[in-house]
Design a protein around this motif. Structure first.
Motif, PDB file in Angstrom:
ATOM      1  N   SER A   1      48.960 101.239  72.091  1.00  0.00           N
ATOM      2  CA  SER A   1      48.880 102.372  71.230  1.00  0.00           C
ATOM      3  C   SER A   1      49.582 103.768  71.442  1.00  0.00           C
ATOM      4  CB  SER A   1      47.115 102.701  71.278  1.00  0.00           C
ATOM      5  OG  SER A   1      46.459 101.656  70.574  1.00  0.00           O
ATOM      6  N   ALA A   2      49.700 104.035  72.872  1.00  0.00           N
ATOM      7  CA  ALA A   2      50.367 105.036  73.505  1.00  0.00           C
ATOM      8  C   ALA A   2      51.803 104.883  73.580  1.00  0.00           C
ATOM      9  CB  ALA A   2      49.892 105.317  74.838  1.00  0.00           C
ATOM     10  N   GLY A   3      52.349 103.863  73.229  1.00  0.00           N
ATOM     11  CA  GLY A   3      53.833 103.384  73.172  1.00  0.00           C
ATOM     12  C   GLY A   3      54.228 103.229  74.644  1.00  0.00           C
ATOM     13  N   LYS A   4      53.546 102.898  75.408  1.00  0.00           N
ATOM     14  CA  LYS A   4      53.954 102.949  76.816  1.00  0.00           C
ATOM     15  C   LYS A   4      54.297 101.359  77.424  1.00  0.00           C
ATOM     16  CE  LYS A   4      51.360 106.992  78.249  1.00  0.00           C
ATOM     17  NZ  LYS A   4      50.490 107.610  79.223  1.00  0.00           N
ATOM     18  N   LEU A   5      54.271 100.293  76.586  1.00  0.00           N
ATOM     19  CA  LEU A   5      54.727  99.241  76.824  1.00  0.00           C
ATOM     20  C   LEU A   5      56.291  98.846  76.538  1.00  0.00           C
ATOM     21  CD1 LEU A   5      51.731  97.263  75.347  1.00  0.00           C
ATOM     22  CD2 LEU A   5      52.349  97.518  77.908  1.00  0.00           C
ATOM     23  N   SER A   6      56.938  98.193  77.515  1.00  0.00           N
ATOM     24  CA  SER A   6      58.325  97.879  77.216  1.00  0.00           C
ATOM     25  C   SER A   6      58.592  97.128  75.839  1.00  0.00           C
ATOM     26  CB  SER A   6      58.821  97.393  78.551  1.00  0.00           C
ATOM     27  OG  SER A   6      58.871  96.202  78.789  1.00  0.00           O
ATOM     28  N   ASP A   7      59.632  96.987  75.487  1.00  0.00           N
ATOM     29  CA  ASP A   7      60.138  95.633  74.819  1.00  0.00           C
ATOM     30  C   ASP A   7      59.651  94.490  75.284  1.00  0.00           C
ATOM     31  OD1 ASP A   7      60.770  97.955  72.556  1.00  0.00           O
ATOM     32  OD2 ASP A   7      62.906  97.993  73.273  1.00  0.00           O
ATOM     33  N   GLU A   8      60.305  94.252  76.312  1.00  0.00           N
ATOM     34  CA  GLU A   8      60.073  92.934  77.022  1.00  0.00           C
ATOM     35  C   GLU A   8      58.541  92.733  77.290  1.00  0.00           C
ATOM     36  OE1 GLU A   8      61.201  90.512  81.060  1.00  0.00           O
ATOM     37  OE2 GLU A   8      61.529  92.635  80.909  1.00  0.00           O
ATOM     38  N   ASP A   9      57.648  93.606  77.303  1.00  0.00           N
ATOM     39  CA  ASP A   9      56.157  93.240  77.684  1.00  0.00           C
ATOM     40  C   ASP A   9      55.576  92.885  76.103  1.00  0.00           C
ATOM     41  OD1 ASP A   9      55.561  93.932  80.307  1.00  0.00           O
ATOM     42  OD2 ASP A   9      55.649  95.911  79.815  1.00  0.00           O
ATOM     43  N   ILE A  10      56.064  93.621  75.158  1.00  0.00           N
ATOM     44  CA  ILE A  10      55.619  93.365  73.843  1.00  0.00           C
ATOM     45  C   ILE A  10      56.039  91.850  73.367  1.00  0.00           C
ATOM     46  CG2 ILE A  10      55.908  93.918  71.199  1.00  0.00           C
ATOM     47  CD1 ILE A  10      54.137  96.008  72.804  1.00  0.00           C
ATOM     48  N   ARG A  11      57.369  91.522  73.695  1.00  0.00           N
ATOM     49  CA  ARG A  11      58.015  90.277  73.228  1.00  0.00           C
ATOM     50  C   ARG A  11      57.006  89.018  73.936  1.00  0.00           C
ATOM     51  NH1 ARG A  11      61.469  87.008  76.091  1.00  0.00           N
ATOM     52  NH2 ARG A  11      61.905  88.812  77.459  1.00  0.00           N
ATOM     53  N   LYS A  12      56.749  89.260  75.207  1.00  0.00           N
ATOM     54  CA  LYS A  12      56.059  88.254  76.057  1.00  0.00           C
ATOM     55  C   LYS A  12      54.679  88.384  75.470  1.00  0.00           C
ATOM     56  CE  LYS A  12      59.033  88.331  80.245  1.00  0.00           C
ATOM     57  NZ  LYS A  12      59.172  88.602  81.409  1.00  0.00           N
ATOM     58  N   GLY A  13      54.064  89.419  75.317  1.00  0.00           N
ATOM     59  CA  GLY A  13      52.554  89.348  74.713  1.00  0.00           C
ATOM     60  C   GLY A  13      51.542  89.355  75.849  1.00  0.00           C
ATOM     61  N   PHE A  14      50.363  89.573  75.471  1.00  0.00           N
ATOM     62  CA  PHE A  14      49.404  89.955  76.397  1.00  0.00           C
ATOM     63  C   PHE A  14      49.000  88.625  77.336  1.00  0.00           C
ATOM     64  CE2 PHE A  14      44.697  89.614  77.546  1.00  0.00           C
ATOM     65  CZ  PHE A  14      44.945  90.693  78.617  1.00  0.00           C
ATOM     66  N   ILE A  15      49.239  87.263  76.559  1.00  0.00           N
ATOM     67  CA  ILE A  15      49.139  86.342  77.359  1.00  0.00           C
ATOM     68  C   ILE A  15      50.446  85.365  77.145  1.00  0.00           C
ATOM     69  CG2 ILE A  15      48.040  83.682  77.561  1.00  0.00           C
ATOM     70  CD1 ILE A  15      45.991  85.938  78.217  1.00  0.00           C
ATOM     71  N   HIS A  16      51.087  85.196  78.564  1.00  0.00           N
ATOM     72  CA  HIS A  16      52.412  84.754  78.356  1.00  0.00           C
ATOM     73  C   HIS A  16      52.591  83.298  77.712  1.00  0.00           C
ATOM     74  CE1 HIS A  16      56.410  83.304  79.852  1.00  0.00           C
ATOM     75  NE2 HIS A  16      56.513  84.703  80.417  1.00  0.00           N
ATOM     76  N   GLN A  17      53.361  83.088  76.760  1.00  0.00           N
ATOM     77  CA  GLN A  17      53.114  81.966  75.975  1.00  0.00           C
ATOM     78  C   GLN A  17      53.582  80.823  76.819  1.00  0.00           C
ATOM     79  OE1 GLN A  17      55.898  82.589  72.360  1.00  0.00           O
ATOM     80  NE2 GLN A  17      54.753  84.279  71.646  1.00  0.00           N
ATOM     81  N   LYS A  18      54.379  80.811  77.495  1.00  0.00           N
ATOM     82  CA  LYS A  18      54.922  79.705  78.389  1.00  0.00           C
ATOM     83  C   LYS A  18      53.718  79.397  79.581  1.00  0.00           C
ATOM     84  CE  LYS A  18      58.337  77.357  80.662  1.00  0.00           C
ATOM     85  NZ  LYS A  18      58.135  76.162  80.255  1.00  0.00           N
ATOM     86  N   PHE A  19      53.635  80.614  80.501  1.00  0.00           N
ATOM     87  CA  PHE A  19      52.945  80.243  81.671  1.00  0.00           C
ATOM     88  C   PHE A  19      51.320  80.651  81.585  1.00  0.00           C
ATOM     89  CE2 PHE A  19      57.253  81.140  82.937  1.00  0.00           C
ATOM     90  CZ  PHE A  19      57.543  79.705  83.199  1.00  0.00           C
ATOM     91  N   SER A  20      50.916  81.298  80.541  1.00  0.00           N
ATOM     92  CA  SER A  20      49.567  81.239  80.210  1.00  0.00           C
ATOM     93  C   SER A  20      48.874  82.726  81.051  1.00  0.00           C
ATOM     94  CB  SER A  20      48.747  80.204  80.288  1.00  0.00           C
ATOM     95  OG  SER A  20      49.264  79.370  79.254  1.00  0.00           O
ATOM     96  N   PHE A  21      49.579  83.255  81.748  1.00  0.00           N
ATOM     97  CA  PHE A  21      49.050  84.211  82.593  1.00  0.00           C
ATOM     98  C   PHE A  21      48.776  85.687  82.072  1.00  0.00           C
ATOM     99  CE2 PHE A  21      53.247  84.104  84.644  1.00  0.00           C
ATOM    100  CZ  PHE A  21      53.710  85.380  84.009  1.00  0.00           C
ATOM    101  N   VAL A  22      48.183  86.535  82.237  1.00  0.00           N
ATOM    102  CA  VAL A  22      47.940  87.840  81.654  1.00  0.00           C
ATOM    103  C   VAL A  22      49.244  88.740  81.888  1.00  0.00           C
ATOM    104  CG1 VAL A  22      46.552  89.889  81.391  1.00  0.00           C
ATOM    105  CG2 VAL A  22      45.247  87.574  81.580  1.00  0.00           C
ATOM    106  N   ASN A  23      49.582  89.405  80.812  1.00  0.00           N
ATOM    107  CA  ASN A  23      50.644  90.361  81.018  1.00  0.00           C
ATOM    108  C   ASN A  23      50.579  91.214  82.405  1.00  0.00           C
ATOM    109  OD1 ASN A  23      51.817  93.424  80.531  1.00  0.00           O
ATOM    110  ND2 ASN A  23      52.973  91.905  79.520  1.00  0.00           N
TER     111      ASN A  23
END
Length: 346
Positions: free
Chosen positions: A261-283
């Motif tokens: 909400s504060a715009g403090k996540l990098s584009d890479e973080d947004i792309r990978k998501g809160f749960i990593h799509q491949k490895f399933s760990f939390v960002n």
């Protein structure tokens, strides 16, 4: 500090499936060419199904099959399983609940030799600690006890519900060998390296490939003095901690939403998501921001042990079972896992 440095290896491992299909197509095409060319082109050896060359550190070298494509290793694995040297997961028999496990073997049944321990800088005492779950490789029982106690203080200072925090060790310091996605290096892999070929010769000598490990032992590439793709020395093996806790995931999720909400996540973080799509760990950014004490703990023990300490967060159910997906590497809960407990206070 780089927290996701294992991902490229995993990506390459998954890409290996595509490479294997390409190898197979190349083999079929080569065989078809021999058939069409007639008896004047009779082959003198079996047609290989892998590419003639590959690139390692920018240098074209011959490429061989992976360990999983080697029929000799497959036969060795079957023999080792039949003899009870390894289980269906490729791990040595025994468990933490039983108080110990067998002598280290890789998932094809290769048995660690005295020369391996000498080259890796490990002692018989360290192997005994490892076998009885007293200390992972690269630590002592005293260090590991202090490390575990300080981890639980970082996770939950009061720990009124310790069952909310499941902590397990992963990686080669817990299992002696890396997973199936990390093959033991060959002379081809070492082409262009400044010191690794000589050290490899010192270690393996004239041992034929069929009698070598199939996977990388703990700290192997570091001890070989290998350089990464950028020409930098590869460091010691990681100390991997797998933390599973719905309580922590909920806190990390709240921090993620706040940062987003504060715009403090990098584009890479947004792309990978809160749960990593491949490895399933939390960002990892969310985890570091939500649990600064855990980040401090990791930094302290990296300095004390001289190796990266990599905690990863999952829901309480643990990582999903991916043993039937991709390269088959999976860190889902097993009875043979090394579970880290909070040492009793004296």
């Amino acid at each position: 500090m780089e927290r996701e440095k294992r991902e490229p290896c995993e990506v390459l491992a998954t890409g290996g499936e595509r490479v294997s299909r390409q190898r197979l197509r190349l083999g079929v095409l080569a065989l078809a060419a021999l058939v069409l060319s007639g008896p004047a082109v009779a082959p003198t050896a079996a047609v290989t199904s892998w590419p003639v060359t590959t690139s390692i550190h920018g240098q074209a070298v011959l490429a061989g099959p992976s360990a999983d494509e080697d029929p000799g290793f497959l036969k060795r694995r079957q023999k080792a399983q039949a003899a009870g040297l390894i289980d269906a997961d490729g791990r040595v028999p025994g468990s933490q609940s039983e108080g110990g496990r067998a002598w280290p073997h890789d998932d094809t049944g290769y048995r660690i030799q005295p020369r391996d321990l000498e080259f890796l800088g490990l002692t018989q005492q360290q192997v005994r600690w490892w076998r009885h779950y007293r200390a992972p490789l690269g630590t002592t029982p005293h260090q590991f006890k202090r490390m575990s106690a300080s981890l639980f203080r970082a996770l939950c200072s009061a720990c009124e519900r310790p069952q909310d925090y499941d902590v397990r060790l992963q990686g080669s310091w817990a299992f002696f060998f890396s997973g199936r996605h990390k093959d033991f290096p060959t002379e081809r892999d070492l082409a262009g390296q400044p010191v690794a070929p000589a050290r490899f010769q010192e270690w393996m000598g004239s041992t034929p490939p069929a009698e070598r490990p199939a996977r990388r032992p703990f700290d192997a590439l570091h001890k070989l003095g290998m350089l990464d793709g950028n020409g930098k020395p590869l460091g010691p093996s990681d100390g991997d901690f797998q933390i599973s806790s719905d309580v922590m995931v909920a806190e990390a999720r709240a921090k993620w939403d706040e940062l987003k909400s504060a715009g403090k996540l990098s584009d890479e973080d947004i792309r990978k998501g809160f749960i990593h799509q491949k490895f399933s760990f939390v960002n990892r950014t969310a985890v570091q921001e939500a649990f600064p004490d855990l980040e401090k703990w990791s930094t302290v023990w990296e300095e004390r042990l001289g190796r990266p300490i990599a905690p990863s967060l999952f829901p309480s159910s643990g990582p999903p079972d991916t043993s039937q997906v991709g390269n088959g590497v999976s860190t889902h809960f097993r009875n043979s896992d090394w579970v880290v407990t909070n040492p009793p206070k004296h």
